[in-house]
Write an enzyme that holds these catalytic residues in place. Structure first.
Site, PDB file in Angstrom:
ATOM      1  CB  SER A 119      21.229  57.484  12.718  1.00  0.00           C
ATOM      2  OG  SER A 119      20.204  56.772  12.400  1.00  0.00           O
ATOM      3  CE  LYS A 156      21.075  53.416  13.784  1.00  0.00           C
ATOM      4  NZ  LYS A 156      19.599  54.188  13.797  1.00  0.00           N
TER       5      LYS A 156
END
Length: 198
Positions: A119, A156
Site C-alpha cells: 500500500s 499510512k
C-alpha cells in the site's frame, strides 16, 4: 606523569569508548568509576584531565564521548512488522538492535518496523523494507505515520479531517482506497526507509 596515572587515563578512555559503542549512550561518572575499579572522585579528576587534553568531551550527565569518535550513534530496536495494506497488529517484540549514526538520522527516540504489503509502494516503501520511525504521538498533515486503531496498526499518510470528525489514512498506492476512522493513536512518524538496492 606516573605510569599508574597513564594506565588509569587509558582505562577510562577505553571504557567510555567501549560503553558508548555497546549501548549507544555515554556512561555516567559512576558507571566509569565502577568500570575501571576506582572511586568516583578520582575518576572525575581524571576525566577533567582527559577533557583538558582533548581526549574526551564532557558537558554533563551522559554526554561523555571520546574525541576520537568520528560520529555518535543511537541504538535503535527493530520491533517487528507493520502492515502496508490491511492493518495488522504491530508486534512489540524486539528482534534486534541496530546502531545508526546520529549525523545521518538525527537525535530522538526511534524504532524500526519491517514493512509488508504494497500500500505504500508509491512512497518508495516496499514489502520487506525497514522503516525508521521517530517515536511521537502527533503528526502534521500528510506525514507517514504508524497509526494504531484499537489493536491494529498500519503505516499510512495521515490526514485529520476535524470538520468531519474523522481521520483519513491514505495509502500510497493508486489502486487502494483510503481508510477512514473516527480516531487513531499516532505511535510515530516515518523518517527514513532502509532498503537493499537490487
Amino acid at each position: 606523569m606516573r605510569s599508574k596515572d597513564k594506565t588509569l587515563l587509558a582505562d577510562i578512555e577505553k571504557f567510555v569508548s567501549n560503553y558508548t559503542d555497546r549501548f549507544g549512550i555515554s556512561p555516567t561518572m559512576q558507571e566509569v568509576a565502577d568500570g575501571v575499579g576506582s572511586s568516583k572522585a578520582t575518576v572525575q579528576r581524571y576525566i577533567t584531565q582527559l577533557c583538558e587534553d582533548g581526549v574526551l568531551n564532557f558537558s554533563g550527565y551522559r554526554t561523555m564521548t571520546s574525541a576520537k569518535t568520528k560520529s555518535h550513534v543511537v541504538r535503535v530496536p527493530v520491533l517487528g512488522r507493520i502492515a502496508c495494506g490491511i492493518p495488522k497488529f504491530a508486534e512489540e517484540n524486539i528482534e534486534e538492535f541496530v546502531r545508526l549514526p546520529v549525523a545521518l538520522f538525527g537525535q530522538g527516540d526511534f524504532f524500526i518496523l519491517r514493512a509488508y504489503g504494497d500500500s505504500m509502494i508509491e512512497a518508495g516503501i516496499d514489502d520487506g523494507d525497514l522503516v525508521l520511525i521517530r517515536q511521537q504521538n502527533y503528526a502534521d498533515d500528510g506525514q507517514i505515520v504508524v497509526a494504531l486503531m484499537e489493536d491494529e496498526a498500519t503505516l499510512k499518510r495521515f490526514y485529520p479531517e476535524p470538520e468531519k470528525h474523522r481521520v483519513r489514512l491514505h495509502p500510497e498506492n493508486s489502486a487502494m482506497e483510503d481508510i477512514i476512522v473516527d480516531n487513531c493513536v499516532i505511535q510515530g512518524v516515518a523518517v527514513k526507509v532502509l532498503k537493499d538496492l537490487e
